[in-house]
Design a protein around this motif. Sequence first.
Motif, short mmCIF file in Angstrom:
data_model
loop_
_atom_site.label_atom_id
_atom_site.label_comp_id
_atom_site.label_asym_id
_atom_site.label_seq_id
_atom_site.Cartn_x
_atom_site.Cartn_y
_atom_site.Cartn_z
N GLU A 103 45.05 49.02 37.66
CA GLU A 103 45.73 49.01 38.95
C GLU A 103 45.47 47.73 39.76
N PHE A 104 44.62 46.84 39.23
CA PHE A 104 44.39 45.54 39.89
C PHE A 104 45.23 44.42 39.25
N PHE A 105 45.89 44.70 38.15
CA PHE A 105 46.61 43.67 37.39
C PHE A 105 45.67 42.49 37.11
N PRO A 112 36.67 42.64 32.96
CA PRO A 112 37.85 43.15 33.67
C PRO A 112 39.01 43.53 32.76
N VAL A 113 39.26 42.72 31.71
CA VAL A 113 40.36 42.99 30.78
C VAL A 113 39.85 42.84 29.35
N SER A 114 39.85 43.92 28.61
CA SER A 114 39.41 43.84 27.21
C SER A 114 40.39 43.00 26.40
N VAL A 150 39.99 45.86 47.90
CA VAL A 150 38.75 46.48 47.40
C VAL A 150 37.78 45.37 47.00
N GLU A 151 36.54 45.46 47.48
CA GLU A 151 35.53 44.46 47.12
C GLU A 151 35.03 44.72 45.70
N ARG A 152 35.02 43.66 44.90
CA ARG A 152 34.55 43.76 43.52
C ARG A 152 33.69 42.54 43.19
N VAL A 153 32.79 42.73 42.25
CA VAL A 153 31.95 41.62 41.82
C VAL A 153 32.78 40.59 41.06
N ARG A 154 33.68 41.08 40.21
CA ARG A 154 34.58 40.22 39.43
C ARG A 154 35.95 40.85 39.40
N GLY A 155 36.96 40.03 39.14
CA GLY A 155 38.32 40.54 39.06
C GLY A 155 39.03 40.46 40.40
N ILE A 185 34.65 50.42 39.63
CA ILE A 185 34.28 49.18 40.31
C ILE A 185 32.98 48.59 39.74
N ALA A 186 32.06 49.46 39.36
CA ALA A 186 30.75 48.99 38.89
C ALA A 186 30.76 48.59 37.42
N THR A 187 31.41 49.39 36.58
CA THR A 187 31.33 49.16 35.13
C THR A 187 32.56 48.49 34.54
N PHE A 188 33.64 48.39 35.32
CA PHE A 188 34.92 47.82 34.87
C PHE A 188 35.63 48.72 33.84
#
Length: 279
Positions: A103-105, A112-114, A150-155, A185-188
């Motif tokens: 949902e973040f594209f 973030p993206v496998s 949304v705050e995220r560490v990465r992505g 959000i934590a584990t991606f």
Amino acid sequence: MKWFHALRLGISRHPVKFLVYWFAAYSVIWTLLDSAASVIPSIKVTGALCYSLIVLASLIFALVRAYPPSTVQLKVPGSVTRINVSFGDVFTRDGFVAIPVNEFFDSELGDPVSPHSLHGIVIDRHFGGHPAAFDQLIATELAGVPSTLVERVRGKTNQYPIGTSATVRTNSHKFILFALCKTDIATFKASSTIPHLVQALECLCAKARNVLGGTKLIVPLTGAGLSGLGLPPDKLLQLILLVLANETKKSQFALEIEVVVHPDKYDDIDLGAIQAAWR
């Protein structure tokens, strides 16, 4: 040998039907030859060789009927739309290819993206693994679409509703990316549910009505990969087909739809049984 494995698979799935075809073919051949011999004296239905040939011919017929199909065509009642189901690679098909994303594209390969997902393959294979061009196309497509920050560490940080769709074109392919998965959000970790799948497919069809312009829509076996939907492949395929057919009956969005299943699901999905159920 793949053909031998497929043949053994087809017989094991429908052993009674295989034996019925064998006996029916044997009965028909024997009846025709015996009838012909009664009026044409030169025809002799005798001897071990003749009997063996009849048995062999009927066996070949039964084996041909038992061989599982690798592609089937389904007709949506009350519509001119054709739905083809086949095993293969979605990226070799000509048309708009539907690609499920989170949902973040997201566009960063890794957590973030496998890179093994269809989403990751598009970025790696068609954008050289560099997300800048991909991000620009997505930003243009989703301009004005409501999102949540949304705050995220990465992505990326813009979170879109499930089903949000964006059209992306490259030199060789046309894609419709649609949001299917929620991301932890934590584990991606990306995950989805059956209601999310139905909603995402309905939104995909709505997008297709506006962009296809007569082009074929290519749909993968959505939900069979890393999204962890949990349905057996054959049930998942049936669900996808039902949603596509229902959306077609609401309002036609494509003349031709192809649902492409990865070959590693060949042993899990009986296309012949699915075609028979749709009849």
